[in-house]
Design a protein around this motif. Structure first.
Motif, short mmCIF file in Angstrom:
data_model
loop_
_atom_site.label_atom_id
_atom_site.label_comp_id
_atom_site.label_asym_id
_atom_site.label_seq_id
_atom_site.Cartn_x
_atom_site.Cartn_y
_atom_site.Cartn_z
N MET A 108 0.85 -1.19 0.00
CA MET A 108 0.00 0.00 0.00
C MET A 108 0.86 1.22 0.00
N HIS A 133 9.53 -3.18 0.53
CA HIS A 133 9.37 -2.62 -0.82
C HIS A 133 9.39 -1.11 -0.69
N HIS A 185 7.20 1.48 -1.15
CA HIS A 185 6.07 2.37 -0.86
C HIS A 185 6.28 3.19 0.42
N HIS A 197 5.93 2.24 4.10
CA HIS A 197 6.89 1.24 4.61
C HIS A 197 8.31 1.84 4.71
N HIS A 219 3.73 -7.48 -5.73
CA HIS A 219 3.05 -6.24 -5.34
C HIS A 219 3.72 -5.06 -6.06
N ASP A 265 3.88 -6.51 1.62
CA ASP A 265 2.56 -6.39 0.99
C ASP A 265 2.24 -7.53 0.04
ZN LIG Z 1 2.82 -1.41 -0.63
#
Ligand SMILES: [Zn+2]
Length: 284
Positions: free
Chosen positions: A1, A77, A79, A82, A154, A173
């Motif tokens: 996300m 990852h 995003h 995170h 993802h 994710d």
């Molecule tokens: Zn994510």
């Protein structure tokens, strides 16, 4: 996300810690779930949510670890929910570790879809160490933390992180527990890679593994199996209809997710959105 509104207020967010073992904690605040490993000498953190929460996260880590410093932070990852704390933690002396594509995406301007862009992150927020396939981190003599890249899932920079000795798996994710997943097609995510990545997680776990999802509550292998069954069932149905020439809207209106909607719909991803991720990322 990563499209949780940037304008959201963090004032009321509290960092909740759940002890999974004597040394490993799941930390929740706002954004992706974190994991904290308290080693003999220092600590290792997986993901760091938003910059606005760094003070609270550091306070929680300080209390749980008895004042040990953060040696490594690993991002599951790129995003922002995170990696948003990377810059602050890096300034505290932490070494940031992530997949090569996390470095690539964070260091350049990114298209986020629907006309939106995300600017490049400041140099201090970028990973200090990056890797392509897998890496092992030796926190202390007890634990080898295994970082395994999964391809085009993802995003194109996801890693699964497995504490083998303690039998704790952080899925990032690759696992939205009891929620339809966000698949970031603009970051080369795709449904087939996503399902393959869930299967990698299933292969690592056993019936006693404590599984930390990127979003949602702590889970077991049985929960991950149920998630996998949902993903494969809906994907199979979308694929069959797409192959028969149905367009996206027709498939969205066909009711193929009706058995899952109550359990998996959430405020960011409903069944239409999830079906569009599948439809738009299935190979032609
Ligand atoms: Zn994510």
């Amino acid at each position: 996300m990563s499209f949780i509104a940037i304008s959201q207020s963090f004032d009321d967010v509290e960092i909740k810690a759940t002890a999974l073992t004597e040394d490993i904690f799941m930390l929740e605040g706002a954004g992706g779930n974190m994991a904290l490993y308290v080693g003999d000498e220092d600590v290792f953190l997986i993901d760091d949510q938003f910059a606005e929460l760094s003070t609270k996260i550091l306070y929680a880590i300080d209390s749980l670890s008895g004042g040990k410093s953060i040696k490594y932070v690993c991002n599951t990852h790129w995003h922002g929910d995170h990696t948003g704390g990377n810059e602050n933690l890096s300034k505290q002396g932490a070494t940031i570790i992530a997949h090569t594509n996390v470095y690539e995406r964070m260091s350049t301007r990114q298209f986020r879809g629907m006309g939106r862009f995300q600017e490049a992150s400041p140099p201090a927020a970028l990973p200090d160490l990056s890797f392509d396939d897998q890496m092992t981190i030796h926190i202390d003599t007890l634990e080898k933390v295994h970082l395994q890249h999964v391809h085009n899932a993802h995003t194109d920079g996801d890693v699964l992180i497995f504490f083998k000795e303690h039998n704790v798996l952080h899925m990032g994710d690759i696992f939205f527990h009891k929620r339809y997943p966000f698949i970031d097609l603009n970051s080369n995510g795709q449904i087939i890679g996503y399902i393959n990545a869930v299967e990698k997680g299933l292969a690592l776990a056993d019936n006693n593994t404590q599984i930390i999802p990127g979003h949602g509550p702590l889970a077991t292998k049985e929960d991950l199996y149920a998630y996998h069954a949902m993903l494969t069932d809906i994907t199979f149905k979308v694929n069959k209809r797409k192959a028969a020439g149905e367009d996206l809207i027709t498939i969205q209106e066909a009711g193929i997710t009706v058995d899952y909607d109550e359990e998996y719909t959430w405020n960011f991803i409903d069944s239409d959105t999830f079906i569009s991720f599948i439809y738009n990322s299935l190979p032609e």
